[in-house]
Design an enzyme around this catalytic site. Structure first.
Site, PDB file in Angstrom:
ATOM      1  N   TRP A   6       0.860  -1.183   0.000  1.00 34.08           N
ATOM      2  CA  TRP A   6       0.000   0.000   0.000  1.00 34.08           C
ATOM      3  C   TRP A   6       0.897   1.233   0.000  1.00 34.08           C
ATOM      4  O   TRP A   6       1.863   1.304   0.750  1.00 34.08           O
ATOM      5  CB  TRP A   6      -0.935   0.049   1.222  1.00 34.08           C
ATOM      6  CG  TRP A   6      -1.611   1.380   1.264  1.00 34.08           C
ATOM      7  CD1 TRP A   6      -2.605   1.818   0.432  1.00 34.08           C
ATOM      8  CD2 TRP A   6      -1.272   2.483   2.108  1.00 34.08           C
ATOM      9  NE1 TRP A   6      -2.906   3.137   0.718  1.00 34.08           N
ATOM     10  CE2 TRP A   6      -2.108   3.558   1.739  1.00 34.08           C
ATOM     11  CE3 TRP A   6      -0.352   2.670   3.146  1.00 34.08           C
ATOM     12  CZ2 TRP A   6      -2.047   4.806   2.362  1.00 34.08           C
ATOM     13  CZ3 TRP A   6      -0.285   3.912   3.775  1.00 34.08           C
ATOM     14  CH2 TRP A   6      -1.133   4.968   3.393  1.00 34.08           C
ATOM     15  N   GLU A  57      -3.007  -2.825  -2.589  1.00 39.34           N
ATOM     16  CA  GLU A  57      -4.169  -2.237  -1.897  1.00 39.34           C
ATOM     17  C   GLU A  57      -4.458  -0.832  -2.418  1.00 39.34           C
ATOM     18  O   GLU A  57      -3.616   0.053  -2.334  1.00 39.34           O
ATOM     19  CB  GLU A  57      -3.884  -2.196  -0.385  1.00 39.34           C
ATOM     20  CG  GLU A  57      -4.998  -1.556   0.432  1.00 39.34           C
ATOM     21  CD  GLU A  57      -4.667  -1.466   1.929  1.00 39.34           C
ATOM     22  OE1 GLU A  57      -3.511  -1.752   2.316  1.00 39.34           O
ATOM     23  OE2 GLU A  57      -5.564  -1.095   2.709  1.00 39.34           O
ATOM     24  N   LYS A 101      -6.860   2.808  -2.653  1.00 41.17           N
ATOM     25  CA  LYS A 101      -7.720   3.607  -1.774  1.00 41.17           C
ATOM     26  C   LYS A 101      -8.276   4.814  -2.489  1.00 41.17           C
ATOM     27  O   LYS A 101      -7.921   5.094  -3.639  1.00 41.17           O
ATOM     28  CB  LYS A 101      -7.031   3.918  -0.448  1.00 41.17           C
ATOM     29  CG  LYS A 101      -6.133   5.105  -0.351  1.00 41.17           C
ATOM     30  CD  LYS A 101      -5.450   5.130   1.023  1.00 41.17           C
ATOM     31  CE  LYS A 101      -6.086   6.054   2.022  1.00 41.17           C
ATOM     32  NZ  LYS A 101      -5.367   6.102   3.306  1.00 41.17           N
ATOM     33  N   ASP A 121      -9.711  -2.968   1.139  1.00 42.77           N
ATOM     34  CA  ASP A 121      -9.875  -2.453   2.499  1.00 42.77           C
ATOM     35  C   ASP A 121     -11.232  -1.763   2.501  1.00 42.77           C
ATOM     36  O   ASP A 121     -11.466  -0.845   1.704  1.00 42.77           O
ATOM     37  CB  ASP A 121      -8.727  -1.474   2.799  1.00 42.77           C
ATOM     38  CG  ASP A 121      -8.819  -0.829   4.175  1.00 42.77           C
ATOM     39  OD1 ASP A 121      -9.926  -0.395   4.554  1.00 42.77           O
ATOM     40  OD2 ASP A 121      -7.784  -0.743   4.865  1.00 42.77           O
ATOM     41  N   HIS A 176     -11.809   1.967   2.134  1.00 43.96           N
ATOM     42  CA  HIS A 176     -11.213   2.658   0.993  1.00 43.96           C
ATOM     43  C   HIS A 176     -12.144   2.850  -0.192  1.00 43.96           C
ATOM     44  O   HIS A 176     -11.701   2.923  -1.327  1.00 43.96           O
ATOM     45  CB  HIS A 176      -9.958   1.913   0.540  1.00 43.96           C
ATOM     46  CG  HIS A 176      -8.852   1.989   1.538  1.00 43.96           C
ATOM     47  ND1 HIS A 176      -7.599   1.496   1.305  1.00 43.96           N
ATOM     48  CD2 HIS A 176      -8.807   2.534   2.776  1.00 43.96           C
ATOM     49  CE1 HIS A 176      -6.829   1.703   2.365  1.00 43.96           C
ATOM     50  NE2 HIS A 176      -7.547   2.325   3.266  1.00 43.96           N
ATOM     51  N   HIS A 210      -8.719  -6.168   4.015  1.00 48.05           N
ATOM     52  CA  HIS A 210      -8.477  -5.471   5.268  1.00 48.05           C
ATOM     53  C   HIS A 210      -9.860  -5.137   5.802  1.00 48.05           C
ATOM     54  O   HIS A 210     -10.554  -4.299   5.223  1.00 48.05           O
ATOM     55  CB  HIS A 210      -7.701  -4.160   5.048  1.00 48.05           C
ATOM     56  CG  HIS A 210      -6.220  -4.338   5.066  1.00 48.05           C
ATOM     57  ND1 HIS A 210      -5.345  -3.300   4.906  1.00 48.05           N
ATOM     58  CD2 HIS A 210      -5.464  -5.451   5.276  1.00 48.05           C
ATOM     59  CE1 HIS A 210      -4.103  -3.755   4.985  1.00 48.05           C
ATOM     60  NE2 HIS A 210      -4.147  -5.066   5.206  1.00 48.05           N
ATOM     61  N   ASP A 218     -12.417   7.240   6.026  1.00 48.82           N
ATOM     62  CA  ASP A 218     -11.547   6.078   6.245  1.00 48.82           C
ATOM     63  C   ASP A 218     -10.927   6.164   7.642  1.00 48.82           C
ATOM     64  O   ASP A 218      -9.728   6.313   7.796  1.00 48.82           O
ATOM     65  CB  ASP A 218     -10.462   6.107   5.150  1.00 48.82           C
ATOM     66  CG  ASP A 218      -9.509   4.925   5.257  1.00 48.82           C
ATOM     67  OD1 ASP A 218      -9.907   3.890   5.814  1.00 48.82           O
ATOM     68  OD2 ASP A 218      -8.364   5.056   4.767  1.00 48.82           O
ATOM     69  N   ASP A 273     -10.735   4.067  10.271  1.00 47.52           N
ATOM     70  CA  ASP A 273     -10.096   2.926  10.923  1.00 47.52           C
ATOM     71  C   ASP A 273     -10.538   2.731  12.369  1.00 47.52           C
ATOM     72  O   ASP A 273      -9.724   2.585  13.269  1.00 47.52           O
ATOM     73  CB  ASP A 273      -8.560   3.014  10.798  1.00 47.52           C
ATOM     74  CG  ASP A 273      -8.098   2.657   9.395  1.00 47.52           C
ATOM     75  OD1 ASP A 273      -8.374   1.530   8.963  1.00 47.52           O
ATOM     76  OD2 ASP A 273      -7.491   3.513   8.721  1.00 47.52           O
ATOM     77  N   ASP A 299      -7.593  -4.215   9.874  1.00 43.56           N
ATOM     78  CA  ASP A 299      -6.815  -2.984   9.739  1.00 43.56           C
ATOM     79  C   ASP A 299      -7.550  -1.816  10.372  1.00 43.56           C
ATOM     80  O   ASP A 299      -8.434  -1.232   9.754  1.00 43.56           O
ATOM     81  CB  ASP A 299      -6.523  -2.687   8.257  1.00 43.56           C
ATOM     82  CG  ASP A 299      -5.662  -1.440   8.089  1.00 43.56           C
ATOM     83  OD1 ASP A 299      -5.094  -0.971   9.089  1.00 43.56           O
ATOM     84  OD2 ASP A 299      -5.577  -0.931   6.955  1.00 43.56           O
TER      85      ASP A 299
HETATM   86  C1  RNT Z   1      -3.961   2.852   4.718  1.00 44.62           C
HETATM   87  C2  RNT Z   1      -4.083   1.400   4.440  1.00 44.62           C
HETATM   88  C3  RNT Z   1      -2.999   0.534   4.963  1.00 44.62           C
HETATM   89  C4  RNT Z   1      -2.556   0.907   6.347  1.00 44.62           C
HETATM   90  C5  RNT Z   1      -1.591  -0.085   6.986  1.00 44.62           C
HETATM   91  C6  RNT Z   1      -0.934   0.481   8.191  1.00 44.62           C
HETATM   92  O1  RNT Z   1      -5.054   3.574   4.336  1.00 44.62           O
HETATM   93  O2  RNT Z   1      -5.324   0.939   4.890  1.00 44.62           O
HETATM   94  O3  RNT Z   1      -3.380  -0.794   4.894  1.00 44.62           O
HETATM   95  O4  RNT Z   1      -3.637   1.062   7.210  1.00 44.62           O
HETATM   96  O5  RNT Z   1      -0.718  -0.549   6.059  1.00 44.62           O
HETATM   97 ZN    ZN Z   2      -5.651  -1.195   4.810  1.00 50.62          ZN
END
Ligand code: RNT
Ligand code: ZN
Length: 413
Positions: free
Chosen positions: A179, A220, A222, A253, A256, A280, A288, A290, A320
């Protein structure tokens, strides 16, 4: 026991084999992201977290070194049923040497391998393309300067070798996920060139043929990062096409995508065209963000798609999120247990029966049954699964975290 037996009977009544479901669940390895333990800090004593991601909160007791992070992971796993994997980032290398990221080698992660081996865990890996002076402009593999690009290409190549080594050492496939934060805050004048550079960088990274039995590569995408809101080089379309043409895995993810776009719906489409898919699992609150994974509708829907596509062995599930506002071990335990509960719920669903109702157009009965299923005694089966795995049932694990906080975390100042 009595509750489990009666729950089992109820599920049997709708054609669900509870023991088979429990067996399948115990085979699922979820990748526990190490970075929840220290707010994505790592062990390099490096720059502050960058790359358009942010951990907010200042709950006391975060892990400050490998010993503390490992002890915290042990505590978390003692409260999570089953054997899983740990997801590492390159910035978590354990070494006394001063070694920059393009120079990392398997030996810098030997302590992690030892840790995983002793506990029967697997490892996954990620090159770290943020929180570093060479990523300060928010550009890495797509940077216009070849020297900077080369540094990150070398870092990603090193990461693939480290991941392959993990796989070989532990006898399980190791996912190496790339990523990058690359993007622009404001409207770009050229969207094509950075993507062309990213494509070429990836080609260089993947040119080295490594052992696919032990290494799986993923990319990955986003939508945006903080400070990089207008343009993301590694967008969904970019990686979807790159992955398809180059036989690497897409990693989705679920933080994203645009707010009403869901990863659950993408899973069957992806699985029709790719052998494997990586996830993720996270929770985006308005952006986003988290947040910790809950037992919520989308998590359940993601689990349902994996299970009803019969793809438990084709979907690599990782978590994640990074919440620094609550006890970090609680965050891990809540997220992992919820992912497992979502999978269990999916495994206890009579998918064939429901699909049949859809096929024959019986939509009233379909809706009725789907709604009634929501109140089936999932909790009784979950508690039984916890007992089988020798971890606390229901909320009983909270006390263990509180004690650990009192005896261990509160002394970290
Ligand atoms: C960031 C991505 C990525 C990170 C990690 C720490 O937007 O989601 O996966 O969260 O690699
Ligand atoms: Zn991620």
């Amino acid at each position: 026991m009595a509750r489990f037996e009666s729950a089992k009977e109820l599920y049997q009544g709708i054609g669900v084999d509870v023991d088979a479901a429990l067996k399948k669940l115990s085979d699922v390895k979820i990748s526990l992201h190490c970075w929840q333990g220290d707010d994505v800090t790592g062990f390099e004593n490096a720059a502050a977290l960058s790359g358009g991601i942010a951990a907010t909160g200042n709950y006391p007791g975060k892990a400050r070194n490998p010993e503390e992070l490992m002890a915290d992971i042990d505590k978390a796993f003692s409260l999570i049923p089953g054997k899983h994997k740990i997801n590492l980032h390159a910035c978590y290398a354990i070494t006394d040497e001063k070694v920059d990221r393009d120079q990392l080698e398997p030996k810098h992660f030997e302590k992690w391998v030892e840790f995983a081996k002793q506990r029967g865990l697997g490892l996954d890996f990620n090159p770290t393309l943020f929180s570093h002076p060479k990523a300060a402009e928010g550009l890495t593999l797509s940077h216009p300067n070849r020297e900077i690009r080369k540094f990150w290409i070398d870092h990603c190549k090193a990461s693939r070798r480290i991941a392959e080594y993990f796989g070989k050492q532990l006898g399980t496939v190791c996912l190496n996920n790339i990523w990058i934060p690359d993007g622009y805050k404001d409207i770009p004048a050229d969207r094509l060139s950075p993507r062309k550079r990213l494509k070429e960088s990836l080609d260089e990274i993947f040119a080295e043929k490594l052992d696919a039995t032990y290494l799986a590569d993923s990319v990955e995408s986003k939508v945006f990062g903080i400070g990089l809101e207008s343009y993301t080089v590694g967008s969904h379309e970019f990686y979807l096409n790159y992955a398809a043409k180059n036989n690497v895995l897409c990693l989705l993810d679920n933080g994203h995508y645009h707010p009403t776009e869901v990863v659950s719906d993408k899973i069957p489409s992806m699985l029709l065209f790719a052998d494997r898919l990586a996830l993720h699992v996270t929770r985006a609150v308005r952006w986003d963000s988290d947040h910790v994974v809950l037992f919520d509708d989308e998590t359940k829907e993601i689990a349902k798609e994996i299970v009803r596509c019969e793809a438990l062995d084709r979907v690599l599930i990782g978590l994640d999120f990074f919440d620094a506002s609550i006890n970090r071990i609680s965050a891990w335990v809540i997220g992992m247990r919820n992912m497992q509960k979502a999978l269990l719920s999916a495994l206890l669903t009579p998918h064939k029966k429901l699909a049949e109702l859809q096929r024959e157009g019986s939509f009233s009965e379909l809706m009725a049954l789907q709604e009634e299923l929501k109140l089936y005694p999932l909790g009784d089966v979950w508690n039984h699964f916890c007992e089988l795995n020798d971890v606390p049932i229901m909320q009983n694990w909270i006390l263990a975290v509180q004690e650990y906080e009192k005896n261990v975390l509160s002394h970290r100042r």
